[in-house]
Design a protein around this motif. Structure first.
Motif, PDB file in Angstrom:
ATOM      1  N   ALA A 537       0.792  -0.907   0.010  1.00 53.24           N
ATOM      2  CA  ALA A 537      -0.043   0.239  -0.058  1.00 53.24           C
ATOM      3  C   ALA A 537       1.016   1.366   0.079  1.00 53.24           C
ATOM      4  CB  ALA A 537      -0.905   0.081   1.207  1.00 53.24           C
ATOM      5  N   THR A 538       0.326   2.268  -0.545  1.00 52.54           N
ATOM      6  CA  THR A 538       1.075   3.729  -0.788  1.00 52.54           C
ATOM      7  C   THR A 538       0.181   4.573  -0.079  1.00 52.54           C
ATOM      8  OG1 THR A 538       0.182   3.958  -2.701  1.00 52.54           O
ATOM      9  CG2 THR A 538       2.472   2.835  -2.806  1.00 52.54           C
ATOM     10  N   THR A 539       0.973   5.685   0.392  1.00 56.24           N
ATOM     11  CA  THR A 539      -0.010   6.935   0.916  1.00 56.24           C
ATOM     12  C   THR A 539       0.353   7.884   0.011  1.00 56.24           C
ATOM     13  OG1 THR A 539       2.207   7.589   2.117  1.00 56.24           O
ATOM     14  CG2 THR A 539       0.478   6.281   3.373  1.00 56.24           C
ATOM     15  N   GLY A 540      -0.694   8.804  -0.164  1.00 59.16           N
ATOM     16  CA  GLY A 540      -0.482   9.998  -1.201  1.00 59.16           C
ATOM     17  C   GLY A 540       0.040  11.280  -0.911  1.00 59.16           C
ATOM     18  N   PRO A 544      -5.532  10.373  -1.120  1.00 59.37           N
ATOM     19  CA  PRO A 544      -5.310   9.074  -0.665  1.00 59.37           C
ATOM     20  C   PRO A 544      -4.336   8.454  -1.612  1.00 59.37           C
ATOM     21  CG  PRO A 544      -7.361   9.563  -1.959  1.00 59.37           C
ATOM     22  CD  PRO A 544      -6.884  10.787  -1.594  1.00 59.37           C
ATOM     23  N   GLY A 545      -3.788   7.404  -1.075  1.00 63.44           N
ATOM     24  CA  GLY A 545      -2.784   6.556  -1.682  1.00 63.44           C
ATOM     25  C   GLY A 545      -3.581   5.401  -2.440  1.00 63.44           C
ATOM     26  N   LYS A 546      -2.710   4.385  -2.640  1.00 63.69           N
ATOM     27  CA  LYS A 546      -3.388   2.931  -3.195  1.00 63.69           C
ATOM     28  C   LYS A 546      -3.177   1.766  -2.198  1.00 63.69           C
ATOM     29  CE  LYS A 546      -1.976   4.458  -7.917  1.00 63.69           C
ATOM     30  NZ  LYS A 546      -1.180   4.278  -9.073  1.00 63.69           N
ATOM     31  N   PRO A 547      -4.027   0.920  -2.239  1.00 62.59           N
ATOM     32  CA  PRO A 547      -4.033  -0.161  -1.431  1.00 62.59           C
ATOM     33  C   PRO A 547      -3.109  -1.293  -2.063  1.00 62.59           C
ATOM     34  CG  PRO A 547      -6.025  -0.396  -2.825  1.00 62.59           C
ATOM     35  CD  PRO A 547      -5.599   1.160  -3.067  1.00 62.59           C
ATOM     36  N   ASN A 616       6.324  20.015   6.396  1.00 69.57           N
ATOM     37  CA  ASN A 616       4.915  19.605   6.540  1.00 69.57           C
ATOM     38  C   ASN A 616       4.182  20.766   6.771  1.00 69.57           C
ATOM     39  OD1 ASN A 616       2.459  18.319   7.271  1.00 69.57           O
ATOM     40  ND2 ASN A 616       3.175  17.299   9.243  1.00 69.57           N
TER      41      ASN A 616
END
Length: 813
Positions: A537-540, A544-547, A616
């Motif tokens: 899984a990735t974070t965006g 949202p990222g991808k599962p 951030n």
């Protein structure tokens, strides 16, 4: 009929189209039969509208998206208005009374040149009017539902910002509604100043990204890529790209390299000129040969990052203090100016120059002469850097990269935010990116007044506003700021655009190895093993990222259309994990003739630093960050320790603005690739294949890589950069398309040459030579006949440029 500012549209001009009325103009305007659109002299303004009985030389129609289109005769401007009462008639033509004074002011007159209109409006504004204009914030983030009610920034006076909606064939309708709402609100404001909508780079129609397009080394292709992107973006209200990124990435370990073009100044120059020209002109044909200059399908470019980001020290991210230095040990700063001065100021189109530029975060530093490149401050704050542009004759909009007041103020940390902003405005920076603080602009202006006097301070402020208006006028915002769903549908669903995307991707595949002509026009005859691959899984970054997923390592969804595919066993799982895959055994692969394995280039775990404060913008200020540990950036799959003699013991960065020298040497530190398993997969597949089976390696490259670990296992290698449209590889491997791409970067022989190269000097590494005797150098590529040798290699495979060719490089002290 009452032909007046408020009554014009109420008559038959709106309902019956063009109106013919007896009489002549009452205005002393310089209109003649020979040149009906000649502009009046500047001293004639403001001009009263026509009296009743004047012939109307315009027609109008209501657009289903809630605005009215007004078309002038004789090639006059096409207008878009939400409130038809804004239309006035002068000399028979329709104009927009943007400030509602009942007269035609010079800035409202589309017959006047852009420069004069921009200057006229700027001179009308008070300092207080300008304070909200010198910011480029934003209202929308990508991967979210369009919020058509989010107008707080606009109501507070914002007139520029980034939308990360990334409009496409699925979302264009709501995105059009959003931008039209924005422009409707702007139209109601005191001066009717429209909204300049920016977008970060993103791809449509499977057209490759900038670095993905680089291997084509084809200016015609680059120009058409810019054209198709501009047509689509303009249709949904984007009037300027925050890009393209054209940094000369002479440091191969740079973590932002994948967003740029190449390491070669001439390639980046030509890409800038072609792609930028393609975006900014409106073209009368799909081949981008009928250049009509600025027009209804034009989208400006904001070239970034001016200047030197491609020579970043340690390859680290310049969003953080650990990556704030751009170093020039080879005294090669001028080479990094080439894409901006020779490319951006000489576009391959009638628009001539880039609409805007974005200075980089980093601080330029020459360790051989610490004072050579001016004050040690980020580029937006640098008089040295910005004066080079202005002295070269560039008069465009400068917008900072995001958040350099609060989070990324490299070199000016000792100044208050107000002092920083004053420094920017006095450095001809028109906009600050990422925030909207009009009160800060007001306080900064007070500093300017104390330092420069009120007249000079106001003049500086108005100059910054003038450049903003100049950009807006070039992309036709004052006349026609609205978007139309039918036009967006035409381009977002364009068969021609999608066909171009396939063509472009096909031309950007680089074939590096082809032992025994595995890849040929004949294609692959026999069973093809494509292993399954687990993707975590990735974070965006902004959404949202991808599962996590399990799928073919290559060709998910299309491989069967090209090959006779066999693959591993996969267990069904609600939440996929790597153990769901059961690999085929050597016995099960006994009748396989080929394997195709797709991997990513090595992804370094630390990107040059472990710990330290990470950028951030949502941070509360209470976070605790570990002290940074500087680590090497590796371009190989296996773990690497920088303990050899060729590793610097002392880093190149100077004493900082607080009088502190921080040794950022990575000597003795180690790192590893997070995707070492990609190499293991290739080696495992190779070990199980029959002796006569051929392994075809496909690599998605994000920065130069060391091939010595993986090349010996492959019979053929094809690569593409930064997520190239995957089916293009199938076109090449199956013989449908002959490969033609060329390497835009050198592929180093080993980590030794990576450390020995100078950060600011392109093409200065020893390159990897494979088992076939081919060296993976800049401009190398194979086709079916062998090593490519054509006009492109003759053009670019020469000594890299070190100097700007078409402008004097002169910096103010």
């Amino acid at each position: 009929m009452n032909v007046s500012r408020r009554g014009f549209i109420a008559g038959s001009a709106l309902t019956a189209g063009l109106v013919g009325l007896a009489g002549c103009s009452s205005n002393d305007a310089a209109t003649t039969a020979a040149d009906p659109l000649a502009a009046p002299a500047a001293d004639k303004y403001p001009i009263e509208p026509d009296k009743e009985g004047t012939e109307a030389k315009w027609s109008s129609e209501e657009v289903r998206d809630g605005w009215t289109r007004v078309t002038n005769q004789d090639g006059g401007a096409t207008l878009g208005v939400a409130d038809t009462a804004k239309i006035i008639q002068v000399d028979g033509y329709a104009f927009k009374d943007l400030n509602g004074d009942g007269k035609l002011d010079l800035y409202e007159d589309w017959r006047q040149p852009v420069d004069e209109r921009a200057s006229a409006l700027a001179q009308m504004l008070s300092a207080e009017d300008i304070f909200p204009l010198v910011w480029a914030g934003g209202t929308q983030s990508n991967n979210m539902t369009t919020d058509t009610s989010a107008m707080d920034y606009i109501e507070a006076g914002s007139r520029s910002g980034v939308s990360r909606l990334q409009s496409d064939a699925e979302s264009y309708a709501t995105d059009v509604a959003w931008i039209n709402n924005v422009q409707t609100l702007c139209e109601k404001s005191t001066y009717g100043i429209p909204y300049l909508n920016y977008s970060d780079p993103y791809v449509l129609f499977n057209v490759p990204s900038s670095v993905g397009l680089a291997p084509a080394m084809d200016k015609d292709l680059w120009r058409r890529a810019g054209m198709w992107q501009a047509r689509a973006w303009r249709s949904v209200g984007v009037r300027c790209e925050l890009g393209p990124q054209v940094d000369v990435y002479s440091n191969p370990i740079g973590c932002r390299l994948s967003g740029s073009v190449s390491e070669d100044p001439a390639v980046n120059r030509d890409f800038t000129a072609a792609f930028g020209g393609g975006m900014q002109s409106t073209w009368g044909d799909d081949e981008a040969t009928d250049d009509q200059g600025w027009g209804s399908e034009s989208c400006g470019v904001m070239l970034k990052h001016y200047v030197g980001e491609g020579s970043n020290e340690g390859g680290r991210n310049d969003h953080t203090t650990m990556g704030k230095w751009n170093v020039f040990p080879g005294d090669n700063f001028d080479a990094h100016l080439v894409p901006f001065l020779d490319g951006g100021m000489h576009l391959d189109s009638k628009t001539e120059e880039a609409l805007a530029m974005m200075p980089c975060y980093g601080i330029a530093y020459d360790p051989n002469d610490p004072e050579l490149l001016g004050e040690h401050v980020g580029s937006s704050y640098s008089k040295h850097n910005i004066s080079i542009l202005r002295n070269a004759g560039w008069d465009g909009l400068l917008c900072t990269d995001w958040d350099i007041l609060e989070h990324i103020p490299w070199g000016v940390e000792d100044l208050t935010e107000t002092e920083r902003f004053a420094k920017l405005m006095m450095n001809t920076i028109s906009q600050h990116g990422g925030t909207f603080y009009p009160d800060v602009a007001k306080d900064a202006y007070d500093i300017m007044v104390k330092e420069k006097g009120e007249d000079e301070a106001l003049s500086m402020l108005r100059e910054n506003a003038r450049r903003i208006f100049k950009a807006m006028l070039k992309v036709d915002l004052f006349e026609q700021p609205f978007s139309e769903r039918e036009v967006a549908k035409k381009y977002m669903e364009s068969d021609a655009a999608n066909a171009f995307g396939v063509e472009a991707s096909d031309k950007c595949v680089v074939m590096l190895k082809n032992a025994g002509d595995v890849i040929s026009k004949a294609g692959l005859d026999g069973k093809v093993y494509i292993p399954q691959k687990f993707t975590p899984a990735t974070t965006g970054g902004f959404g949202p990222g991808k599962p996590a997923s399990v799928g073919l390592s290559f060709g998910e969804g299309f491989a069967d259309d090209y090959f006779d595919v066999v693959t591993d066993h996969v267990a069904e799982s609600a939440e996929p994990v790597e153990t769901d895959i059961t690999r085929l055994t050597a016995e099960e692969l006994a009748d396989v003739k080929y394997a195709i394995v797709k991997v990513d280039s090595p992804t370094d775990a630390y990107q040059g630093v472990e710990g330290g404060k990470v950028f951030n913008p949502m941070a509360t200020g209470n976070e605790v960050y570990p002290d940074p540990v500087y680590r090497p950036v590796s371009l190989q799959y296996r773990p690497f320790t920088a303990d050899q003699d060729y590793v610097r013991k002392e880093s190149l960065n100077p004493v900082d603005e607080f009088g502190v020298y921080e040794n950022r040497s990575v000597f003795g530190k180690d790192t590893y690739a997070t995707n070492e398993s990609d190499l293991d997969l290739v080696l495992d597949v190779k070990s199980k294949l029959p002796a006569d089976a051929k392994l075809i390696l496909v690599v998605d490259v994000n920065r130069p890589m060391i091939f010595s670990e993986i090349e010996p296992s492959a019979d053929a290698i094809v690569i593409g950069f930064n997520g190239l449209y995957e089916e293009a590889f199938a076109h090449v491997i199956s013989g449908k398309v002959e490969p033609s791409g060329l390497l835009p970067y050198q592929m180093p022989a080993d980590m030794k040459t990576v450390f020995e190269q100078e950060e600011d000097v392109p093409r200065d590494m020893d390159c990897y030579t494979d088992a076939e005797g081919n060296t993976y150098d800049f401009c190398f590529g194979l086709n079916w006949k062998g090593v490519i040798d054509d006009e492109r290699t003759k053009t670019y495979k020469v000594a890299p440029l070190t100097k700007v060719q078409n402008a004097e490089v002169k910096a103010d002290k």
